[in-house]
Design a protein around this motif. Structure first.
Motif, PDB file in Angstrom:
ATOM      1  N   ASP A  60       0.865  -1.186   0.000  1.00 35.37           N
ATOM      2  CA  ASP A  60       0.000   0.000   0.000  1.00 35.37           C
ATOM      3  C   ASP A  60       0.901   1.235   0.000  1.00 35.37           C
ATOM      4  O   ASP A  60       1.501   1.579   1.026  1.00 35.37           O
ATOM      5  N   LEU A  61       1.004   1.900  -1.148  1.00 29.92           N
ATOM      6  CA  LEU A  61       1.902   3.042  -1.262  1.00 29.92           C
ATOM      7  C   LEU A  61       1.506   4.185  -0.337  1.00 29.92           C
ATOM      8  O   LEU A  61       2.349   5.011   0.027  1.00 29.92           O
ATOM      9  N   SER A  62       0.237   4.251   0.057  1.00 31.84           N
ATOM     10  CA  SER A  62      -0.193   5.329   0.958  1.00 31.84           C
ATOM     11  C   SER A  62       0.443   5.200   2.335  1.00 31.84           C
ATOM     12  O   SER A  62       0.470   6.166   3.103  1.00 31.84           O
ATOM     13  N   GLU A  63       0.961   3.995   2.661  1.00 35.49           N
ATOM     14  CA  GLU A  63       1.586   3.767   3.969  1.00 35.49           C
ATOM     15  C   GLU A  63       3.086   4.080   3.961  1.00 35.49           C
ATOM     16  O   GLU A  63       3.728   4.028   5.004  1.00 35.49           O
ATOM     17  N   VAL A  64       3.638   4.409   2.802  1.00 42.22           N
ATOM     18  CA  VAL A  64       5.078   4.632   2.679  1.00 42.22           C
ATOM     19  C   VAL A  64       5.453   6.017   3.201  1.00 42.22           C
ATOM     20  O   VAL A  64       4.922   7.037   2.745  1.00 42.22           O
ATOM     21  N   SER A  65       6.378   6.054   4.152  1.00 43.06           N
ATOM     22  CA  SER A  65       6.863   7.336   4.693  1.00 43.06           C
ATOM     23  C   SER A  65       8.294   7.629   4.269  1.00 43.06           C
ATOM     24  O   SER A  65       8.745   8.768   4.358  1.00 43.06           O
TER      25      SER A  65
END
Length: 433
Positions: A60-65
């Motif tokens: 899930d790219l939205s979880e990448v920081s």
């Protein structure tokens, strides 16, 4: 979530750099592009259980920081990472050996320095932090270094690349396995010779192994004849191939052999002819000999060259834990976790009906599917092997069918299983005492 990724059409230097990043930062998730070079694809096919890799679709790219990019410094070379480009709060780190002038990633942290291979830069940190690397990792790292530096002869190669290559050899990088996956380029001379060989290609069976012995006239010095024989063996699809290259002008014959059968020891055969080599490859130079006589000599050596060797029975795992086809997927997941394995045979009345692996769990899209029976998600492409066959044959089956394990079948029953890990332990000389 922190991820590390690299450029599309991933080569060995890029793959090596991704793996190195996971050693430097153990909590990083390795995300590799969909497009990889053919030789890298072959390497991953047999080694994939050794490295935990994901594709973009798996995360899930939205979880990448934090995005760590290795062996490139441009957004356009990354695989489906566009959504991260303008993500608020995203940290971008770079480890790259290309010119920083081309960079458009606007990194928050970077190491960009001159080296023939990016893995050379990353191994600086691995050595400084005294991080242990395995022979398999060392082999991969050396593959990346050699590929990007042309075996240290490209003008881009540096003294640090050479020092790093020596360090990797000290860590037991395997040059034999490396040569299997790195193929140098060849030119018109080599193509013409290969074409002539293929026009006259003949196969024969010696002690149950397929062999081709080809005699060809050449003029003058020709580089990379070993590559020609390597390609010839692959195209003709035999266990062992020999090229006899006759040079009438100086009354010399070059004999080059290649084998993928552990039982055909090319080095031993070539030593009998005054040359040398190792089990899979070798050569000899002979003067004032008849090529036809050399063919007969090779046949006689091959007939007497079959050595006792390791068989599947010697390295397979047993007893084999099996699951029935009606077992719920949730229960299978628990068994895989408990046993610490990546796949299990599915059997009914003692007969193999399928294989279930961790990869099959990616098919589950809803929590309710975990109650479904294993037969709904297992693979029924049952590729098996018998206990009297060789580890090399097992490895070739795994590469050909892109599978991670082979049930060992005798008299219709599962008596063992051989996994990629079992095969790799054999090839990297870590057999149990």
């Amino acid at each position: 979530m922190h991820i590390v990724t690299t450029h599309q059409s991933m080569d060995f230097d890029a793959l090596a750099s991704v793996v190195a990043a996971t050693l430097i930062w153990p909590d990083v998730v390795a995300v590799i592009p969909k497009a990889v070079n053919p030789n890298v694809k072959a390497f991953l096919s047999i080694h994939k259980d050794m490295f935990e890799m994901y594709r973009v679709n798996d995360i899930d790219l939205s979880e990448v920081s934090r995005l760590i990019v290795v062996d490139t410094n441009k957004w356009s070379r990354l695989d489906r990472m566009e959504t991260l480009k303008n993500k608020p709060g995203l940290e971008v780190w770079i480890w790259d050996h290309h010119s920083p002038e081309d960079c458009d990633l606007e990194p928050d942290w970077q190491i960009q320095d001159t080296a023939g291979a990016n893995i050379t830069l990353m191994l600086r940190a691995i050595r400084e932090q005294s991080i242990d690397i395995s022979p398999i990792q060392a082999t991969l790292f050396l593959s990346g270094l050699y590929e990007d530096t042309g075996n240290l002869i490209f003008s881009s190669a540096t003294a640090e690349d050479a020092y790093t290559a020596g360090y990797l050899l000290e860590q037991n990088a395997d040059l034999t396995i490396l040569r299997t996956f790195l193929q140098p380029a060849y030119g018109e001379k080599q193509k013409d010779i290969l074409f002539e060989m293929l026009k006259n290609a003949k196969r024969r069976t010696i002690n149950n192994y397929s062999v081709s012995i080809n005699s060809t006239r050449i003029s003058g010095h020709v580089n990379n004849l070993s590559l020609v024989v390597h390609m010839y063996r692959e195209i003709v699809n035999v266990d062992a191939a020999f090229g006899i290259f006759a040079q009438p002008e100086n009354e010399k014959c070059i004999v080059i052999g290649r084998s993928v059968a552990a039982e055909i020891n090319i080095g031993s055969i070539m030593r009998s002819m005054g040359g040398g080599g190792h089990p899979g490859a070798g050569s000899a130079m002979l003067k004032s000999v008849n090529p036809a006589s050399l063919k007969e000599w090779l046949v006689e050596l091959l007939k007497g060259n079959q050595e006792s060797s390791i068989q599947i029975y010697d390295i397979m795992s047993y007893p084999v834990f099996q699951v029935p086809p009606d077992m719920p997927m949730k229960e299978v997941a628990g068994i895989l976790e408990e046993k610490g394995c990546t796949g299990l045979p599915v059997s009914e009345d003692g007969k193999l009906v399928g294989i279930i692996s961790k990869r099959d769990f990616k098919k589950l899209k809803k929590p309710s599917q975990y109650a479904a029976p294993v037969k709904a998600f297992m693979s029924t492409k049952n590729i098996t092997i018998t206990p009297d066959q060789s580890p090399m044959h097992a490895a070739r089956l795994m590469v050909k069918h892109d599978i991670g394990r082979l049930p060992v079948i005798q008299d219709g029953q599962i008596i063992g299983i051989i996994s990629r890990s079992d095969a790799m332990r054999y090839f990297y000389d870590v057999l149990p005492d």
